[in-house]
Structure formats: structure tokens, C-alpha cells
Design a protein around this motif. Sequence first.
Motif, PDB file in Angstrom:
ATOM      1  N   THR A   1      40.955  40.602  23.695  1.00 38.42           N
ATOM      2  CA  THR A   1      39.701  40.239  24.379  1.00 38.42           C
ATOM      3  C   THR A   1      38.771  41.292  24.726  1.00 38.42           C
ATOM      4  O   THR A   1      37.460  41.362  24.464  1.00 38.42           O
ATOM      5  N   ALA A   2      39.113  42.285  25.185  1.00 37.94           N
ATOM      6  CA  ALA A   2      38.464  43.383  25.612  1.00 37.94           C
ATOM      7  C   ALA A   2      37.859  43.945  24.303  1.00 37.94           C
ATOM      8  O   ALA A   2      36.510  44.363  24.209  1.00 37.94           O
ATOM      9  N   ALA A   3      38.515  44.224  23.214  1.00 35.82           N
ATOM     10  CA  ALA A   3      38.151  44.798  22.157  1.00 35.82           C
ATOM     11  C   ALA A   3      36.980  43.925  21.399  1.00 35.82           C
ATOM     12  O   ALA A   3      36.078  44.566  20.565  1.00 35.82           O
ATOM     13  N   ALA A   4      36.877  42.904  21.532  1.00 34.83           N
ATOM     14  CA  ALA A   4      36.004  41.855  20.965  1.00 34.83           C
ATOM     15  C   ALA A   4      34.673  41.750  21.581  1.00 34.83           C
ATOM     16  O   ALA A   4      33.848  40.954  21.184  1.00 34.83           O
ATOM     17  N   ASP A   5      34.482  42.239  22.680  1.00 35.68           N
ATOM     18  CA  ASP A   5      33.443  42.287  23.615  1.00 35.68           C
ATOM     19  C   ASP A   5      32.652  43.237  24.080  1.00 35.68           C
ATOM     20  O   ASP A   5      33.186  44.246  23.858  1.00 35.68           O
ATOM     21  N   SER A   6      31.371  43.016  24.337  1.00 31.22           N
ATOM     22  CA  SER A   6      30.545  44.443  24.757  1.00 31.22           C
ATOM     23  C   SER A   6      30.991  45.033  25.981  1.00 31.22           C
ATOM     24  O   SER A   6      30.690  46.213  26.494  1.00 31.22           O
ATOM     25  N   VAL A   7      31.523  44.114  26.900  1.00 31.28           N
ATOM     26  CA  VAL A   7      32.115  44.416  28.051  1.00 31.28           C
ATOM     27  C   VAL A   7      33.559  44.075  28.200  1.00 31.28           C
ATOM     28  O   VAL A   7      33.831  43.228  27.572  1.00 31.28           O
ATOM     29  N   CYS A   8      34.114  44.636  29.018  1.00 30.69           N
ATOM     30  CA  CYS A   8      35.710  44.553  29.018  1.00 30.69           C
ATOM     31  C   CYS A   8      35.968  44.574  30.657  1.00 30.69           C
ATOM     32  O   CYS A   8      35.594  45.219  31.258  1.00 30.69           O
ATOM     33  N   PRO A   9      37.230  43.960  30.801  1.00 28.27           N
ATOM     34  CA  PRO A   9      37.773  43.955  31.990  1.00 28.27           C
ATOM     35  C   PRO A   9      37.975  45.136  32.663  1.00 28.27           C
ATOM     36  O   PRO A   9      38.537  46.102  31.946  1.00 28.27           O
ATOM     37  N   ALA A  10      37.656  45.563  34.109  1.00 23.87           N
ATOM     38  CA  ALA A  10      38.024  46.828  34.705  1.00 23.87           C
ATOM     39  C   ALA A  10      38.478  46.422  35.784  1.00 23.87           C
ATOM     40  O   ALA A  10      38.306  45.332  36.406  1.00 23.87           O
ATOM     41  N   ILE A  11      39.301  47.569  36.299  1.00 22.25           N
ATOM     42  CA  ILE A  11      39.820  47.410  37.738  1.00 22.25           C
ATOM     43  C   ILE A  11      39.695  48.764  38.698  1.00 22.25           C
ATOM     44  O   ILE A  11      39.704  49.885  37.846  1.00 22.25           O
ATOM     45  N   CYS A  12      39.578  48.507  39.938  1.00 20.25           N
ATOM     46  CA  CYS A  12      39.463  49.782  40.845  1.00 20.25           C
ATOM     47  C   CYS A  12      40.791  50.440  40.585  1.00 20.25           C
ATOM     48  O   CYS A  12      41.946  49.846  40.987  1.00 20.25           O
ATOM     49  N   MET A  13      40.916  51.720  40.664  1.00 20.09           N
ATOM     50  CA  MET A  13      41.964  52.593  40.739  1.00 20.09           C
ATOM     51  C   MET A  13      42.599  52.795  42.095  1.00 20.09           C
ATOM     52  O   MET A  13      43.550  53.680  42.068  1.00 20.09           O
TER      53      MET A  13
END
Length: 80
Positions: A31-43
Amino acid sequence: MSAIALSRKAVKLMKLCDLEGFQSLDDLLQTAAADSVCPAICMTEGCDYTAAMEPDQDQGFCEACGGNTIASVLVLVGLI
Ligand SMILES: [Zn+2]
């Protein structure tokens, strides 16, 4: 890169999968590779704020804890 940092990444990746409703990391990455934005999380430890970020983002602003601590899933798995 230390083993501690790696394991924290692994934990955050699994958390991100869980929060985004994906069955596996593979599904999340497709899903992430197919979109211009991708899911991200706070470290940050104890902060699991998620957002949609640029695929190469590794210091996005976290609205929950106020740090520049959000990394995209692609950064976390080391593709970028
Ligand atoms: Zn945060």
C-alpha cells in the motif's frame, strides 16, 4: 546502528501495521509503495501517533508529542 534501535523499529513497524489495520508488513508496504503518501509513525517511546507522510520522511512533526519524530514505514524498513 544498535540492536536497541533496530528492535524499536521492529516494534514500531508492528504497531503501525496494527493501527492501520493491515494483516502483515507486506500488505502495509504494498500500500505504501503504491501511493504518494505512506503510513508513518512517531518513534518516541510511548507515543504511537500515526500520520500520512512523504515516503522519505524521517523527521515529521508529531502533533501528539510535539517532536520531529515521525518516520514513514518505508524509512523504517530501510528501503529509502
Ligand atoms: Zn509523538
